[in-house]
Design a protein around this motif. Structure first.
Motif: not given
Length: 336
Positions: A139, A211-212, A215, A218
């Motif tokens: 991040n 969500e983290q 991500k 992905t």
């Protein structure tokens, strides 16, 4: 393509390289050499040891702590300490509990603190800490490249399966809160701790965590950002374990772009033992070509001394990524 051309770099996005394999095949030497070479190419590089039995500091011959430390220009290193990571979490919870004493209770801060106490000594604590480090660097995009010097195969597969486990766990927590729904309103009158379950902030935290994790999944499955380099030695146990690991990595959509064969012996004709080992290794190298024909295969010769320290690691890197010859591995250089 030269071996060095198999690196993908994304402007403004961190590239992740996992180096793995069976215990004792030289993962730390290869990952250290890789990180060192990348830093020399002008890439701001972080090497992360996720192995509970850390040997990264021994390889680099300098102390490394649980926070990224600059080793040389463009090169930073860190050894993940799960105990330290859990202690930080505990300290955060204690500070939060002190500032919000009403948030304690059965399903509040006291409950989470107890859970962390158990988690810090449970199997998977190392993988949890490593995954959190992955999410943090993912991040931040502070580094051009992050090289993970991983634990032996079993630990590494658990680490790379962690997003799926966490995703499932958080998903179930969200479903539980949804199912409880109106029931919590009635229960709150007789069970005050249900406030914690029905707290909108808890729902937001769970959604943000989900969500983290999504991500992270992905990024891990994106071959332009994440690749895995398998290190093997020309022995059957290493080859077959690596073959199984490749199959498992495929289930997590992790791209394995290369197999690095370490400790390849030269042929020394006037040494019966050396010649026999060389002949056996040649058979195993043929097996490696057969088993890993979809991967780019690179060989690293046997060094006469231990490969540690920046100079030796850089020599290994130049052999691996620049195609240089190893002037140590010649008949005259090997002392028996």
């Amino acid at each position: 393509m030269a071996f060095k051309d198999y690196f993908n770099f994304n402007k403004d996005k961190t590239t992740f390289i996992f180096v793995g394999g069976k215990g004792g095949v030289g993962k730390t030497s290869v990952s250290s050499a890789t990180a060192l070479w990348l830093s020399e190419q002008g890439k701001k590089t972080l090497i992360v040891s996720t192995d509970p039995a850390h040997s990264l500091a021994d390889s680099l011959e300098m102390p490394i702590g649980s926070y990224p430390r600059e080793i040389k220009t463009n090169l930073f290193a860190v050894e993940i300490d799960p105990d330290e990571a859990m202690a930080q979490k505990q300290a955060q919870l204690e500070a939060q509990k002190a500032s919000n004493p009403d948030e304690g209770g059965l399903l509040g801060m006291d409950f989470l603190s107890d859970q962390l106490d158990m988690a810090s000594s449970s199997p998977g604590a190392d993988e949890a800490a490593a995954f959190e480090m992955f999410m943090n660097v993912m991040n931040s995009d502070e580094y051009d490249v992050v090289v993970f010097d991983t634990a032996p195969t079993g630990h590494t597969l658990r680490l790379l399966s962690f997003p799926e486990v966490m995703d499932s766990w958080v998903g179930k927590m969200i479903m539980l809160k949804t199912k409880l729904g109106s029931a919590t309103n009635a229960l709150k009158k007789i069970m005050p701790f249900m406030e914690a379950v029905d707290d909108p902030k808890t729902s937001e935290d769970l959604k943000r965590t989900k969500e983290q994790i999504d991500k992270a999944k992905t990024v891990l499955s994106d071959p332009d950002r994440t690749t895995f380099k398998m290190v093997v030695i020309p022995e059957e146990m290493s080859i077959y374990e690596s073959e199984r690991a490749l199959e498992a990595l495929g289930k997590y959509d992790i791209t394995v772009d290369s197999v690095i064969v370490n400790q390849v012996m030269p042929d020394i004709c006037d040494c019966d033992f050396c010649h026999s080992r060389h002949k056996l290794q040649q058979k195993r190298l043929a097996l490696i070509d057969q088993k890993f024909q979809d991967q780019h295969i690179a060989e690293v010769p046997l060094f006469k001394d231990e490969v540690k320290g920046l100079d030796k690691l850089l020599k290994l890197a130049h052999i691996l990524y620049e195609g240089e010859d190893n002037d140590e591995v010649v008949q005259e250089a090997i002392q028996l």
